[in-house]
Write an enzyme that holds these catalytic residues in place. Structure first.
Site, PDB file in Angstrom:
ATOM      1  N   LYS A  13       0.834  -1.214   0.000  1.00 22.00           N
ATOM      2  CA  LYS A  13       0.000   0.000   0.000  1.00 22.00           C
ATOM      3  C   LYS A  13       0.863   1.256   0.000  1.00 22.00           C
ATOM      4  O   LYS A  13       0.641   2.170  -0.792  1.00 22.00           O
ATOM      5  CB  LYS A  13      -0.910   0.037   1.253  1.00 22.00           C
ATOM      6  CG  LYS A  13      -1.852  -1.140   1.371  1.00 22.00           C
ATOM      7  CD  LYS A  13      -2.762  -1.015   2.582  1.00 22.00           C
ATOM      8  CE  LYS A  13      -2.049  -1.036   3.920  1.00 22.00           C
ATOM      9  NZ  LYS A  13      -1.351  -2.303   4.229  1.00 22.00           N
ATOM     10  N   ARG A  88      -9.639   1.105   8.508  1.00 21.20           N
ATOM     11  CA  ARG A  88      -9.224  -0.262   8.823  1.00 21.20           C
ATOM     12  C   ARG A  88     -10.299  -1.001   9.587  1.00 21.20           C
ATOM     13  O   ARG A  88     -10.117  -2.171   9.921  1.00 21.20           O
ATOM     14  CB  ARG A  88      -8.010  -0.179   9.738  1.00 21.20           C
ATOM     15  CG  ARG A  88      -6.711  -0.487   9.068  1.00 21.20           C
ATOM     16  CD  ARG A  88      -5.665  -0.412  10.168  1.00 21.20           C
ATOM     17  NE  ARG A  88      -4.544  -1.202   9.874  1.00 21.20           N
ATOM     18  CZ  ARG A  88      -3.477  -0.747   9.235  1.00 21.20           C
ATOM     19  NH1 ARG A  88      -3.444   0.468   8.782  1.00 21.20           N
ATOM     20  NH2 ARG A  88      -2.464  -1.535   9.028  1.00 21.20           N
ATOM     21  N   ARG A 127      11.948  -5.589   4.573  1.00 21.40           N
ATOM     22  CA  ARG A 127      11.570  -4.175   4.476  1.00 21.40           C
ATOM     23  C   ARG A 127      12.468  -3.312   5.364  1.00 21.40           C
ATOM     24  O   ARG A 127      12.826  -3.682   6.476  1.00 21.40           O
ATOM     25  CB  ARG A 127      10.126  -3.972   4.912  1.00 21.40           C
ATOM     26  CG  ARG A 127       9.816  -2.469   5.035  1.00 21.40           C
ATOM     27  CD  ARG A 127       8.394  -2.146   5.037  1.00 21.40           C
ATOM     28  NE  ARG A 127       7.705  -2.710   6.172  1.00 21.40           N
ATOM     29  CZ  ARG A 127       6.408  -2.625   6.326  1.00 21.40           C
ATOM     30  NH1 ARG A 127       5.680  -2.015   5.408  1.00 21.40           N
ATOM     31  NH2 ARG A 127       5.825  -3.156   7.374  1.00 21.40           N
ATOM     32  N   ARG A 160      11.204  -2.034  11.079  1.00 15.80           N
ATOM     33  CA  ARG A 160      10.153  -1.595  11.998  1.00 15.80           C
ATOM     34  C   ARG A 160       9.973  -2.593  13.138  1.00 15.80           C
ATOM     35  O   ARG A 160      10.045  -3.798  12.913  1.00 15.80           O
ATOM     36  CB  ARG A 160       8.827  -1.427  11.235  1.00 15.80           C
ATOM     37  CG  ARG A 160       8.671  -0.042  10.657  1.00 15.80           C
ATOM     38  CD  ARG A 160       7.512   0.082   9.712  1.00 15.80           C
ATOM     39  NE  ARG A 160       6.282  -0.589  10.106  1.00 15.80           N
ATOM     40  CZ  ARG A 160       5.192  -0.587   9.361  1.00 15.80           C
ATOM     41  NH1 ARG A 160       5.181   0.058   8.202  1.00 15.80           N
ATOM     42  NH2 ARG A 160       4.114  -1.214   9.753  1.00 15.80           N
ATOM     43  N   ARG A 171      -0.695  -9.236  13.068  1.00 14.92           N
ATOM     44  CA  ARG A 171      -1.263  -8.168  12.218  1.00 14.92           C
ATOM     45  C   ARG A 171      -2.113  -8.773  11.107  1.00 14.92           C
ATOM     46  O   ARG A 171      -3.137  -8.206  10.728  1.00 14.92           O
ATOM     47  CB  ARG A 171      -0.141  -7.316  11.634  1.00 14.92           C
ATOM     48  CG  ARG A 171       0.480  -6.377  12.675  1.00 14.92           C
ATOM     49  CD  ARG A 171       1.835  -5.860  12.258  1.00 14.92           C
ATOM     50  NE  ARG A 171       1.803  -5.040  11.064  1.00 14.92           N
ATOM     51  CZ  ARG A 171       2.879  -4.774  10.324  1.00 14.92           C
ATOM     52  NH1 ARG A 171       4.055  -5.269  10.658  1.00 14.92           N
ATOM     53  NH2 ARG A 171       2.771  -4.018   9.265  1.00 14.92           N
TER      54      ARG A 171
END
Ligand code: AP5
Ligand code: MG
Length: 214
Positions: A13, A88, A127, A160, A171
């Site tokens: 996203k 969300r 990431r 992160r 998640r």
């Protein structure tokens, strides 16, 4: 043009929202980025959000909805925006719909970036994120020019805290339970477009531009 990006954690996203914001000259608003910059700055909002984010849970709607509605009423949002990571939950979507309706407006496009859960855990481990400007990289698929340094603002890149495999799993569970129902919500409004997020970043972007118009 008012756009909502849907999709699981790690679906891409943020990566696509950045490109869309640049091409169509609208702000990229990521609730996750707003929370992370508040955590970094040690604000009250950051303190509230941190415990939820670190556990892979959603920050409560009471905190998130007001923050987002304030942001979309700022001057740079006059010609539209791209929302990444909001809404969300169904109550978030309903609040957004109601706030827009007050001015006779509505979301024009809801883009659902589809990536199976099995691909996601791997993606997340590679990431690297810039907590200052929100830029996202990947050690394999989108490496920065200089290892560990953000191309855009020169800050240090980090893994992160919520990208540890066990938190990613949580998640994903939260996504399926609370966020996936939004696909139906926007389908019923006639603005939903599904996009195959397993393709290369460039191909995904090209397919999005085909939907939004050049
Ligand atoms: P948030 O920051 O929104 O995280 P998320 O939704 O979990 O999504 P991510 O940012 O992890 O993934 P992404 O889809 O943006 O993927 P990316 O482009 O980085 O939220 C974090 C937390 O904040 C939440 O868990 C929650 O606690 C809280 N929060 C935020 N908003 C909230 C809300 N509205 N309500 C309540 N709580 C909220 O891509 C991932 C990686 O893959 C990158 O390394 C990228 O380079 C790579 N990649 C991207 N596309 C491709 C491709 N096509 N091929 C190969 N690699 C790719
Ligand atoms: Mg993101």
């Amino acid at each position: 043009m008012k756009i909502v990006m849907l999709g699981a954690p790690g679906a891409g996203k943020g990566t696509q929202a950045d490109k869309i914001a640049e091409k169509y000259n609208i702000p990229h608003i990521s609730t996750g980025d707003i929370f992370r910059s508040n955590i970094k700055a040690g604000t009250e909002l950051g303190k509230k959000a941190k415990s939820f984010i670190d556990q892979g849970l959603l920050v409560p709607d009471e905190v998130t909805i007001g923050m987002l509605l304030d942001r979309i009423h700022e001057a740079d949002c006059e010609n539209g925006y791209i929302l990444d990571g909001f809404p969300r939950t169904i109550p978030q979507a309903e609040s957004l719909t109601a706030a827009l309706k007050e001015n006779g407006e509505a979301i024009d496009f809801a883009l659902d970036v589809e990536v199976p859960d099995a691909n996601i855990v791997n993606r997340m481990a590679g990431r690297r994120a810039c907590l200052k400007c929100g830029a996202t990289y990947h050690t394999e698929f989108a490496a920065p020019k200089k290892e560990g340094i953000c191309d855009k603002c020169g800050s240090e890149l980090v893994l992160r805290d919520d990208d540890k495999p066990e938190t990613v799993q949580k998640r994903l569970e939260v996504y399926h339970e609370q966020t996936h129902p939004l696909i139906d919500y926007y389908k019923k409004k006639g603005v939903l477009h599904a996009i195959d997020g397993t393709l290369s970043m460039e191909t995904v972007f090209k397919n999005i531009v085909d939907i939004l118009g050049a």
